[in-house]
Design a protein around this motif. Structure first.
Motif, mmCIF file in Angstrom:
data_model
loop_
_atom_site.group_PDB
_atom_site.id
_atom_site.type_symbol
_atom_site.label_atom_id
_atom_site.label_comp_id
_atom_site.label_asym_id
_atom_site.label_seq_id
_atom_site.Cartn_x
_atom_site.Cartn_y
_atom_site.Cartn_z
ATOM 1 N N GLU A 49 54.863 -1.766 -18.988
ATOM 2 C CA GLU A 49 54.269 -0.924 -18.167
ATOM 3 C C GLU A 49 55.069 0.101 -18.431
ATOM 4 O O GLU A 49 54.304 1.448 -18.141
ATOM 5 N N ASP A 50 56.611 0.274 -18.617
ATOM 6 C CA ASP A 50 57.328 1.543 -18.925
ATOM 7 C C ASP A 50 56.579 2.385 -20.081
ATOM 8 O O ASP A 50 56.583 3.519 -20.094
ATOM 9 N N ASP A 51 56.233 1.455 -21.395
ATOM 10 C CA ASP A 51 55.776 2.156 -22.251
ATOM 11 C C ASP A 51 54.510 2.822 -21.966
ATOM 12 O O ASP A 51 54.058 3.990 -22.415
ATOM 13 N N ARG A 52 53.588 2.010 -21.013
ATOM 14 C CA ARG A 52 52.383 2.609 -20.841
ATOM 15 C C ARG A 52 52.317 3.829 -20.006
ATOM 16 O O ARG A 52 51.959 5.111 -20.518
ATOM 17 N N THR A 53 53.348 4.017 -18.942
ATOM 18 C CA THR A 53 53.373 5.564 -18.501
ATOM 19 C C THR A 53 53.919 6.514 -19.259
ATOM 20 O O THR A 53 53.655 7.570 -19.131
ATOM 21 N N ALA A 54 55.086 6.054 -20.034
ATOM 22 C CA ALA A 54 55.632 6.969 -21.083
ATOM 23 C C ALA A 54 54.442 7.605 -22.014
ATOM 24 O O ALA A 54 54.433 8.763 -22.185
ATOM 25 N N VAL A 55 53.469 6.670 -22.624
ATOM 26 C CA VAL A 55 52.452 7.148 -23.226
ATOM 27 C C VAL A 55 51.378 8.038 -22.528
ATOM 28 O O VAL A 55 50.877 9.047 -22.992
ATOM 29 N N ALA B 50 49.275 13.689 -21.675
ATOM 30 C CA ALA B 50 49.149 14.650 -20.555
ATOM 31 C C ALA B 50 49.786 15.837 -21.093
ATOM 32 O O ALA B 50 49.508 17.188 -21.063
ATOM 33 N N SER B 51 51.197 15.639 -21.694
ATOM 34 C CA SER B 51 51.828 17.052 -21.991
ATOM 35 C C SER B 51 51.517 17.375 -23.559
ATOM 36 O O SER B 51 51.890 18.510 -24.029
ATOM 37 N N GLY B 52 50.606 16.580 -24.229
ATOM 38 C CA GLY B 52 50.124 17.091 -25.356
ATOM 39 C C GLY B 52 50.763 16.738 -26.694
ATOM 40 O O GLY B 52 50.413 17.075 -27.837
ATOM 41 N N LEU B 53 51.929 15.834 -26.363
ATOM 42 C CA LEU B 53 52.633 15.434 -27.620
ATOM 43 C C LEU B 53 51.696 14.282 -28.324
ATOM 44 O O LEU B 53 51.710 14.210 -29.455
ATOM 45 N N ALA C 203 48.600 9.616 -36.950
ATOM 46 C CA ALA C 203 48.908 8.133 -36.382
ATOM 47 C C ALA C 203 47.934 7.703 -35.527
ATOM 48 O O ALA C 203 47.654 8.150 -34.412
ATOM 49 N N ASP C 204 47.094 6.588 -35.930
ATOM 50 C CA ASP C 204 45.977 6.245 -35.114
ATOM 51 C C ASP C 204 46.751 5.889 -33.889
ATOM 52 O O ASP C 204 45.824 6.157 -32.808
ATOM 53 N N GLN C 205 47.353 5.095 -33.650
ATOM 54 C CA GLN C 205 47.746 4.669 -32.229
ATOM 55 C C GLN C 205 49.450 4.685 -32.014
ATOM 56 O O GLN C 205 50.101 3.878 -32.718
ATOM 57 N N ILE C 206 49.971 5.438 -31.065
ATOM 58 C CA ILE C 206 51.107 5.299 -30.623
ATOM 59 C C ILE C 206 51.442 4.834 -29.310
ATOM 60 O O ILE C 206 50.662 5.296 -28.284
ATOM 61 N N THR C 207 51.856 3.669 -29.088
ATOM 62 C CA THR C 207 51.700 2.838 -27.967
ATOM 63 C C THR C 207 53.089 2.738 -27.284
ATOM 64 O O THR C 207 52.992 1.797 -26.256
ATOM 65 N N SER C 208 54.097 3.188 -27.790
ATOM 66 C CA SER C 208 55.473 2.748 -26.986
ATOM 67 C C SER C 208 56.403 3.952 -27.240
ATOM 68 O O SER C 208 56.261 4.907 -27.712
#
Lengths: 321, 427
Positions: B283-289, B294-297, B229-234
């Motif tokens: 911003e919540d989406d940004r921090t989650a992504v 960082a976790s490798g997901l 998937a090219d971009q997962i942003t949310s």
């Protein structure tokens, strides 16, 4: 408080005291407009260009009349049918106009933010006469003036705004203005016509009109923007009228002295009952039109004062520096 | 010729180490780490600065053919070299789309002639990216296509897509999807919510991304294709991605640098350089992504470099072209995550170099002997203010214009040859 704006792009940038300044001056222009000789020289020698990228009769006429009564040279650019259709960009149109040295530019455009973009490219004062779904500041100001004259104040009122809020720049500007003035705002609309994230706006949301109107001082109806109903937001006009059209029965849930407003043009029998719209005891719709001219005169007068002050400084600078 | 990079801070994503050391390079490959310099070696003193594998940037738009005024292989290559990107994975959303082996051979040849860095090409999955007939996936693979994608043109006909996936699966081809429900996102210029509503911009719910991802994952389950998937942003797409990985599907995901460093408020007063596809999130989406990265997901961080000329950006926000250039700002922007403490440097180079290289079957992205000597030397702390007119890209549409950045690229090597700063003949 002095009015410090260079442009009038939206209510968002105005301080509450600046709003009061506009309303106070507009009150004086209401008196002028009721005289036999409706002339002032506040804009004498200045050029006002009305540029309406979207068709408009009422707002354009109101701005034109306001400019003429203040002595400005008013020109209407029929941009909806002109070079813009030939592929000229908004910025090119703006630069072309700017070269003609207008002093006041009144702009309506179908895209949100288009007037802000234009204002960043020209030297004159720009008045937003409606941009997309963003803002329509003079409408909110004329509504505020109408409310203040009917209710004696523009604070601590319960105002219900009903109808197509999602597509309405009038609703946005009114929301911001009434919020700045510390009123209690209720939004009444079918959920499909409610903008996303509206729960964070600091207003109360209703999808039932009767509960929403409970105890309201002011009932603002919005036009059901048929031209924007491309996606089928409501099942049918008649169901909309049944659930959200304002009639005497629904209005009886509001305060007994509640006033009824509508920015026009009305769809009688869709969002408002025809008889109610004409009821001079409840409806202030004609007053709104009258206040419109006065508010626009006040806004242009204040912007022109700032413009003159700025140019005066420049001239002094050139001569004596 | 042998080159010895002495006195370096080696950032190795493979071992996850960030330690002082040296690297010896010969014949375009890394031959030794922490070894004594050979007698004939040319020695480069890194002065304790970071030496890392060159960035593999997955999803770069270059305007050849069709839009060379926006970006050419030459200008993109120079921008990449200046940004520490040693391998560009180019998108096929050109005019015409890269959907035949002949066209692919043409761009491969052009790229090799003009660009100082490596360029590999993705090809269209369907002809003209129209979503109606699949391309000649076999011939395109033979001609060097590294993956197949219709980029942001989402195929609505799931039958066409399922057949293309099934066919790609039989050839072992990697398919790149753009998770987005095209019906919901039609006409949208922002993420729906308070900000979009106040600005009066048509918005799309971030759930449109989840819907697209759910559909694509179901098709992966059905066909067994290798999928990225090219971009997962949310944030709300992440559980679906996690489930797909836990179920053992061959699925990876990326995110663009802008979606991990900016949020919707950056649009401010209708700044069109911040108009992207998908639109910037809250911003919540940004921090989650960022956490998922960082976790490798989320496996890959990419620039989604999309050059747009001034004319297509100097328009009302709704009408303006989406996209931003990012090849040169990629590393300095990514270092914001490092300075904010969200990721360490080996972690950053894992998602910027090692993971994309592995997923695409490339030998680079590592600092181990036998890997190609694709290297970037940078100072992670050096501050500067970005001036967009100093960018190498032909298009200057960066959202970071005037931004304070921290981290500068000092040198870039591709196959052991320095491509930035360019070697002067007398040096």
């Amino acid at each position: 408080m002095p009015f410090r704006q260079r442009h009038l792009l939206g209510i968002e940038h105005l301080a509450p005291a600046e709003i009061i300044t506009i309303l106070d001056l507009a009150d004086r222009y209401v008196d002028l407009n009721r005289r036999m000789v409706k002339q002032s020289d506040a804009l004498a020698g200045l050029t006002q260009i009305n540029m309406f990228f979207e068709n408009s009769t009422r707002t354009q006429a109101s701005f034109e009349l306001a400019g003429k009564r203040l002595g400005a040279d008013v020109m209407n650019m029929a941009v909806a049918q002109s070079s813009v259709k030939k592929g000229e960009t908004l910025i090119d149109t703006a630069l072309t106009l700017n070269a003609m040295h207008p002093d006041l530019l009144v702009v309506r455009h179908g895209a949100s933010g288009a007037v802000n973009l234009l204002a960043s490219k020209v030297n004159c004062a720009v008045l937003n006469a409606g941009d997309g779904r963003h803002e329509h500041p003079t409408q909110a100001l004329l509504d505020a003036l109408t409310i203040r004259r009917a209710k004696g104040r523009i604070q601590r009122l319960t105002v219900a705004i009903c109808g197509d809020i999602a597509h309405s720049r009038v609703a946005r500007s009114n929301l911001i203005l009434l919020g700045k003035m510390e009123n209690r705002i209720r939004l009444i609309a079918p959920p499909t016509l409610m903008p996303a994230g509206v729960q964070d706006f600091g207003c109360e949301l209703y999808d039932d009109m009767r509960t929403g109107l409970q105890g309201a001082d002011v009932v603002m109806m919005l036009r059901l923007q048929k031209e924007r109903m491309d996606g089928g937001f409501i099942p049918s006009e008649r169901e909309y009228y049944h659930r959200y059209g304002l009639d005497a029965e629904k209005l009886s849930h509001a305060k007994p002295d509640a006033i009824v407003m509508h920015p026009g043009p009305m769809n009688r029998g869709v969002e408002i009952d025809g008889e109610l719209a004409d009821d001079i005891n409840r409806s202030v719709i004609q007053e709104q039109v009258e206040m419109g001219v006065a508010v626009r005169m006040a806004c242009m007068d204040l912007l022109a004062r700032n413009l003159r002050a700025e140019r005066g400084r420049q001239i002094v600078g050139d001569t004596y520096a | 010729m042998t080159t010895h990079f002495a006195n370096a801070r080696l950032i190795c994503p493979e071992t996850g180490t960030d330690a002082p050391g040296s690297l010896t390079v010969s014949g375009g490959t890394i031959i030794a780490r922490d070894a004594a310099p050979p007698a004939d070696a040319r020695i480069i003193d890194c002065g304790g600065r970071c030496l890392a594998p060159g960035i593999v940037d997955w999803g770069v738009k270059i305007g050849e053919p069709g839009e060379r005024h926006r970006e050419s292989f030459r200008s993109a290559g120079l921008a990449a070299a200046a940004g520490g990107v040693t391998t560009i994975i180019a998108r096929p959303d050109t005019a015409p789309a890269i959907d035949t082996p002949e066209l692919l051979e043409f761009v491969t040849r052009r790229a090799a002639e003009a660009a100082p860095v490596r360029i590999r090409h993705m090809a269209a999955l369907t002809k003209g990216r129209q979503g109606r007939e699949m391309t000649e996936i076999g011939f395109l693979l033979d001609a060097g296509a590294i993956a197949f994608t219709d980029t942001d043109h989402v195929t609505t006909d799931t039958k066409v897509l399922s057949r293309a996936f099934t066919y790609a699966r039989s050839l072992g081809a990697l398919v790149v999807g753009h998770p987005q429900d095209p019906g919901l996102s039609a006409g949208a210029a922002a993420t729906s919510g308070k900000f979009a509503s106040l600005r009066g911009l048509p918005g799309v719910s971030p759930l449109a991304e989840r819907m697209g991802l759910d559909r694509d994952i179901a098709l992966v389950e059905m066909t067994g294709v290798r999928y990225h998937a090219d971009q997962i942003t949310s944030a709300r797409s992440l559980p679906a991605l996690e489930r797909a990985k836990a179920n053992g599907f061959d699925v990876t995901a990326g995110v663009s640098i802008h979606h991990v460093t900016l949020n919707e408020f950056d649009v401010g007063d209708y700044r069109t350089f911040f108009k992207l596809t998908p639109p910037l999130r809250c911003e919540d989406d940004r921090t989650a992504v960022v956490q998922a990265l960082a976790s490798g997901l989320i496996d890959v961080l990419c620039s989604m470099h999309t050059p747009a000329d001034e004319e297509s950006k100097r328009l009302p926000f709704e009408d303006a072209a989406p996209g931003a250039v990012a090849l040169e700002t990629f590393l300095p922007a990514a270092l914001r995550l490092y300075h904010a403490g969200a990721m360490d440097l080996p972690g950053l180079f894992r998602v910027m170099a090692l993971n994309p290289a592995r997923r695409l079957g490339l030998p680079c992205g590592r600092l181990t002997p036998d890997a190609p000597a694709d290297l970037v030397l940078f100072d992670p702390d050096s501050p500067f203010v970005l001036d967009r007119f100093k960018l190498q890209s032909k298009s200057k549409n960066t959202p970071f214009d005037g931004a304070r950045m921290q981290g500068r690229v000092l040198g870039t090597w591709v196959g052991g040859v320095r491509v930035f700063p360019q070697e002067r003949p007398d040096a």
